[in-house]
Design a protein around this motif. Sequence first.
Motif, PDB file in Angstrom:
ATOM      1  N   LYS A  35       0.821  -1.218   0.000  1.00  0.00           N
ATOM      2  CA  LYS A  35       0.000   0.000   0.000  1.00  0.00           C
ATOM      3  C   LYS A  35       0.852   1.264   0.000  1.00  0.00           C
ATOM      4  N   ALA A  36       2.029   1.216   0.608  1.00  0.00           N
ATOM      5  CA  ALA A  36       2.921   2.378   0.594  1.00  0.00           C
ATOM      6  C   ALA A  36       3.385   2.690  -0.829  1.00  0.00           C
ATOM      7  N   PHE A  37       3.583   1.660  -1.650  1.00  0.00           N
ATOM      8  CA  PHE A  37       3.978   1.878  -3.039  1.00  0.00           C
ATOM      9  C   PHE A  37       2.837   2.522  -3.820  1.00  0.00           C
TER      10      PHE A  37
ATOM     11  N   TYR B  58      -2.540   7.502  17.647  1.00  0.00           N
ATOM     12  CA  TYR B  58      -2.567   6.417  16.674  1.00  0.00           C
ATOM     13  C   TYR B  58      -3.487   6.852  15.554  1.00  0.00           C
ATOM     14  N   ALA B  59      -2.997   6.863  14.337  1.00  0.00           N
ATOM     15  CA  ALA B  59      -3.798   7.347  13.215  1.00  0.00           C
ATOM     16  C   ALA B  59      -3.320   6.694  11.925  1.00  0.00           C
ATOM     17  N   TYR B  60      -4.115   6.844  10.880  1.00  0.00           N
ATOM     18  CA  TYR B  60      -3.718   6.360   9.561  1.00  0.00           C
ATOM     19  C   TYR B  60      -3.456   7.565   8.674  1.00  0.00           C
ATOM     20  N   GLY B  61      -2.336   7.515   7.953  1.00  0.00           N
ATOM     21  CA  GLY B  61      -1.997   8.565   7.004  1.00  0.00           C
ATOM     22  C   GLY B  61      -2.417   8.162   5.604  1.00  0.00           C
ATOM     23  N   LEU B  62      -1.487   8.220   4.662  1.00  0.00           N
ATOM     24  CA  LEU B  62      -1.736   7.751   3.301  1.00  0.00           C
ATOM     25  C   LEU B  62      -0.805   6.577   3.037  1.00  0.00           C
ATOM     26  N   GLY B  63      -1.303   5.375   3.245  1.00  0.00           N
ATOM     27  CA  GLY B  63      -0.493   4.173   3.064  1.00  0.00           C
ATOM     28  C   GLY B  63       0.360   3.813   4.251  1.00  0.00           C
TER      29      GLY B  63
ATOM     30  N   VAL C 138       6.451   7.160  14.610  1.00  0.00           N
ATOM     31  CA  VAL C 138       6.746   5.938  13.875  1.00  0.00           C
ATOM     32  C   VAL C 138       5.715   5.813  12.761  1.00  0.00           C
ATOM     33  N   ALA C 139       6.179   5.786  11.511  1.00  0.00           N
ATOM     34  CA  ALA C 139       5.324   5.503  10.365  1.00  0.00           C
ATOM     35  C   ALA C 139       5.532   4.040  10.019  1.00  0.00           C
ATOM     36  N   MET C 140       4.458   3.279   9.978  1.00  0.00           N
ATOM     37  CA  MET C 140       4.619   1.837   9.875  1.00  0.00           C
ATOM     38  C   MET C 140       3.467   1.211   9.100  1.00  0.00           C
ATOM     39  N   HIS C 141       3.632  -0.054   8.787  1.00  0.00           N
ATOM     40  CA  HIS C 141       2.535  -0.824   8.189  1.00  0.00           C
ATOM     41  C   HIS C 141       2.844  -2.301   8.339  1.00  0.00           C
ATOM     42  N   GLY C 142       1.811  -3.104   8.283  1.00  0.00           N
ATOM     43  CA  GLY C 142       1.943  -4.545   8.302  1.00  0.00           C
ATOM     44  C   GLY C 142       1.399  -5.149   7.023  1.00  0.00           C
ATOM     45  N   GLY C 143       1.737  -6.401   6.812  1.00  0.00           N
ATOM     46  CA  GLY C 143       1.226  -7.118   5.651  1.00  0.00           C
ATOM     47  C   GLY C 143       0.911  -8.549   6.027  1.00  0.00           C
TER      48      GLY C 143
END
Length: 541
Positions: free
Chosen positions: A94-96, A329-334, A345-350
């Motif tokens: 999603k970051a891509f 705790y929030a969601y940005g763009l990706g 911390v900008a992060m994501h899981g898969g």
Amino acid sequence: MNRIAAAILIAFSALGAHAIAQTTAAPAASAVAPAYDLEQDVTRVMKAFDVPGIAIAVVKDGQVIAARGFGVRKLGEPAKVDGQTLFEIASNSKAFTAAALAMLVDEGKLKWDDPVVKHLPDFQMYDAYVTREMTVRDLLTHRSGLGLGAGDLLWWPTTNFSTDEIIERLRYVKPATSFRNSYAYDNLLYIVAGKIIARKSGKTWGDTVRERILKPVGMNTTTTSLAENAGNPNASNAHSKINDKIAAVKSMPVDNAVGAVGINTNAEDIAKWMKVLLDGGRIQGAKGADGKELRLWSEAQSREMWTAQTPMKISQPKGPLAAARPNFYAYGLGFQLRDYKGQLVAMHGGALQGFYSRVLLVPESKLGVAILTNAESGGSLNALQYRLLDQYMTGSAPTDWIKLIADDEDRRHSEELARLKKTSTTRVAASKPSLALASYEGQYTDPWYGAMTIKREGKKMILSFTRTPDLTGEMEHFQHDTFIVRWKERNFNADAYVTFALDHEGAIEHVKMKAVSTETDFSYDFHDLLFTPVKPAKAKL
């Protein structure tokens, strides 16, 4: 755009070798405490959480200080995971997608707050107001009103729906809340975002990401589909639990869900990606054809991606785990956004069948950490996440996160097993279905998924989702008019209740489903289905 892409490719014809060489360079003396034994911690995690193989990438102060593998690619086979072993990273794709859109925004080809229908005129949600008001930004922020994982059964497990069919069926998925009311993670709208990227670039999402991001960054072994992995022996196998025992399983091709998922990468390549993210879209040491520094996207777009868009609920862990609780705790763009030890911390899981991953970026510490695994263990990611953040942010290990999280996961799993046992023993075992078994046979249809069938094969009742080849299983009676379907693919760990409701005449009115276990992945969104019987067409006179 084609001209820009060509300039980027020319400028980076020699960058790949330079970036790969960095992965084996010794870390700067100040980058990390020299006594730290990464292998010891990863080995503990693999043992504690039953993970066959893990790859770790760490970027600190603009340098790659770790890009290596541990364990094996496939259980029972000797081939080791190394820095170039490919893993599916699922939603870390999603970051891509966000970055590709940011590049289009920089180029003036779209705006974050453009209506989606401006770029996809046929786009339609369940509610006409939402259709009209949904923006490109909304596609990435999980605030559409859809429920958690709503509609994921259109692509998970592998289906034969096309991407366009998935997008078309969004109009039949009912919202769970009002538009922009609250956070609920979804995948379908990232598929829509991927479609916009393809429409604006004139190429597929995969080709666009490969040409505009992967090649310039030097991610030369990263792929955008499982088909591209064919012939590469250095690819990790998927692993899942079957009856609580880890086993090698087949991967889950999901080419129709690109934008939400799709990237397969390794420790060496994802280290390069983290360097670009931490440097605000700039590729270290690279210059474009005009002699200026080469950027994939502007600093303004980096800020946009890492700006809170949708607040997320903060859980309240107990005991020693409370130290991991964020203040925001929030969601940005990706990206998910939170704080840890006073830093962003900008992060994501898969998560896909047999693969879990996590990427963490701490801009103030100039730190990036990627954890790639070939198993379905959220606990392993959590344990390594906090252990590695502690190590590379402060150089110390005050908390034994590995033990704490392993103990907590064991406790939760034991509680769930006890709950399931209680549910089984308290059911009305002597009850019988209201109808003869033959009366439950037939075809049923749901407004957004489509058809599923129930038919007898000998003495067995078999339920099959017609567009999902692997969602086929045997039904066993549970109580009254509720059955349990146990899927043939036992690694799904997604057995479901199937409950029939009868009308006043005793005919089946509708069928609802619900996962048996609370540990079932939310993308098995059986609870969102409402099947009704398909009545046979009347014979023409």
